[in-house]
Scaffold this motif. Structure first.
Motif, PDB file in Angstrom:
ATOM      1  N   LEU A  37     -42.924   8.972 -13.121  1.00 21.98           N
ATOM      2  CA  LEU A  37     -42.210   7.707 -12.951  1.00 21.98           C
ATOM      3  C   LEU A  37     -43.174   6.594 -12.556  1.00 21.98           C
TER       4      LEU A  37
ATOM      5  N   GLY B 199     -39.404   8.428  -2.657  1.00 21.79           N
ATOM      6  CA  GLY B 199     -38.498   8.849  -3.720  1.00 21.79           C
ATOM      7  C   GLY B 199     -39.056   8.552  -5.097  1.00 21.79           C
ATOM      8  N   ILE B 200     -39.708   7.386  -5.240  1.00 26.51           N
ATOM      9  CA  ILE B 200     -40.301   7.023  -6.525  1.00 26.51           C
ATOM     10  C   ILE B 200     -41.553   7.860  -6.793  1.00 26.51           C
TER      11      ILE B 200
ATOM     12  N   HIS C 169     -35.768   2.309 -15.346  1.00 27.35           N
ATOM     13  CA  HIS C 169     -36.192   2.340 -16.745  1.00 27.35           C
ATOM     14  C   HIS C 169     -36.134   0.978 -17.411  1.00 27.35           C
TER      15      HIS C 169
ATOM     16  N   LYS D  19     -32.379   7.740  -4.735  1.00 25.03           N
ATOM     17  CA  LYS D  19     -31.896   8.942  -5.411  1.00 25.03           C
ATOM     18  C   LYS D  19     -31.909   8.807  -6.933  1.00 25.03           C
ATOM     19  N   GLN D  20     -31.760   7.566  -7.423  1.00 27.12           N
ATOM     20  CA  GLN D  20     -31.640   7.371  -8.875  1.00 27.12           C
ATOM     21  C   GLN D  20     -32.732   6.458  -9.422  1.00 27.12           C
TER      22      GLN D  20
ATOM     23  N   SER E  31     -35.394   7.060 -11.049  1.00 30.41           N
ATOM     24  CA  SER E  31     -35.879   7.356 -12.400  1.00 30.41           C
ATOM     25  C   SER E  31     -34.980   6.762 -13.474  1.00 30.41           C
ATOM     26  N   SER E  32     -33.667   6.701 -13.216  1.00 32.06           N
ATOM     27  CA  SER E  32     -32.761   6.130 -14.214  1.00 32.06           C
ATOM     28  C   SER E  32     -32.623   4.621 -14.055  1.00 32.06           C
TER      29      SER E  32
ATOM     30  N   LYS F 160     -42.382  10.816  -5.864  1.00 31.79           N
ATOM     31  CA  LYS F 160     -42.209  12.245  -6.127  1.00 31.79           C
ATOM     32  C   LYS F 160     -41.624  12.532  -7.503  1.00 31.79           C
ATOM     33  N   GLU F 161     -41.115  11.495  -8.183  1.00 34.57           N
ATOM     34  CA  GLU F 161     -40.555  11.688  -9.521  1.00 34.57           C
ATOM     35  C   GLU F 161     -41.685  11.867 -10.532  1.00 34.57           C
TER      36      GLU F 161
END
Length: 265
Positions: free
Chosen positions: A200, A193-194, A167, A160-161, A163-164, A196-197
Motif C-alpha cells: 500500500l 495501519g497503512i 485507492h 481499518k480500510q 487499502s480500499s 502494515k498493508e
C-alpha cells in the motif's frame, strides 16, 4: 415592523436567492444587516421549507452559507433540522456539488454538540463519502472541525480500510486530513495501519496524491516501524527515483532532501 435591509427583502428572499444577481443582494444584506440577529431571523424565515432545494441551487447555496456564517447557532437549527427530516438527505447533500458546501459550512460554524445527529448521518456510510469527489471534503471538515468522538470514529475507519479508501485521490485526501488533524495517538494508529498493508505504501509513494500521504505516514511512524518500512521501500529505490513523485520519498528515506508535505488548508 422590520427595518432597513430586512424590510427591503421582505417577501422576496427565496426568489432573490435563486437569482445570480439577487443572491448577492441577499448575501450582502445578511452581512451588513442593521438590527442584528432579529433582522436576520426575518430573512431566515423566508428560507424555511426551502433548505434542501437551496443546497442544490448554484445561487441559493451561497445565501445559505452566508446565513450560517453570520447567524447564531440557535437561528441555524431549522436548516439542520430540514436536512435531517428525511433519511438519506444528509448523505445525498454531502455528495452534491453545492450541497457539500453547506455541510462543510455547518461543520465549520456550528458547535459539535448541535451537529451530533448530522454527524451520525454522515457516518452511516463514511467510506463512500471519503471516496467521493465532493463527500471527501465533507469528511475532511468532520475530521478537522468535529468533536473528538467523531474524529476518532473516522480515524478508526480509515485505519481499518486504508487499502480500499486510499485507492483514489479523494480517499487519499481524507486520510491526509486525519494525519494532519488527528491526535498524536490517532496519527500513529493510522500510520501503522497503512504501513502494515502489503504494497500500500509503495503504491502511495509513486502516485500524484498518494506521495504526499506517504510522506505524512513516514514522518509519523515511530521506530522500529520506520526502519522496517524504510528497508522495504528502498528495495525499490530505482522505481521510486524513476517515477515523477517517488523521488521525494527516496530522498526522505535516505536523508538527502528533507522533504516535508504541504500543510493542510
Amino acid at each position: 415592523a422590520p427595518a432597513g435591509d430586512a424590510a427591503r427583502l421582505l417577501g422576496r428572499v427565496w426568489c432573490l436567492s435563486r437569482d445570480p444577481a439577487g443572491c448577492r443582494v441577499v448575501q450582502d444584506s445578511l452581512s451588513a444587516m442593521q438590527g442584528g440577529d432579529a433582522a436576520r431571523r426575518i430573512v431566515a424565515a423566508e428560507l424555511r421549507g426551502h433548505i434542501v432545494k437551496a443546497t442544490r441551487c448554484p445561487h441559493a447555496n451561497h445565501v445559505l452559507q452566508r446565513l450560517i456564517a453570520v447567524s447564531s447557532s440557535e437561528d441555524c437549527q431549522f436548516a439542520v433540522d430540514e436536512l435531517l427530516a428525511r433519511p438519506g438527505v444528509v448523505f445525498q447533500t454531502a455528495r452534491h456539488r453545492y450541497g457539500c458546501r453547506i455541510v462543510q459550512q455547518m461543520l465549520r460554524c456550528l458547535p459539535p454538540a448541535q451537529l451530533r445527529p448530522l454527524c451520525d448521518a454522515l457516518l452511516v456510510d463514511a467510506r463512500a463519502l471519503c471516496c467521493h469527489a465532493f463527500g471527501s471534503y465533507v469528511m475532511q471538515h468532520l475530521i478537522k472541525h468535529g468533536s473528538e468522538e467523531y474524529r476518532r470514529r473516522v480515524v478508526d475507519l480509515l485505519a481499518k480500510q486504508a487499502s480500499s479508501i486510499g485507492h483514489c485521490s479523494s480517499g487519499c485526501a481524507a486520510i491526509a486530513a486525519a494525519m494532519h488533524f488527528g491526535a498524536p495517538h490517532e496519527v500513529a494508529l493510522l500510520a501503522r495501519g497503512i504501513a502494515k498493508e502489503p504494497e500500500l505504501l509503495e503504491t502511495f509513494a509513486v502516485a500524484k496524491h498518494g506521495h504526499v500521504l506517504a510522506l505524512l505516514v513516514l514522518q509519523a511512524l515511530p521506530e522500529p516501524d520506520l526502519s522496517v518500512v524504510r528497508e522495504r521501500l528502498l528495495e525499490g529505490r530505482a522505481t521510486l527515483l524513476n517515477s515523477r513523485y517517488g523521488g521525494s520519498i527516496a530522498r526522505f528515506l535516505t536523508g538527502e532532501g528533507g522533504d516535508s508535505p504541504p500543510s493542510q488548508a
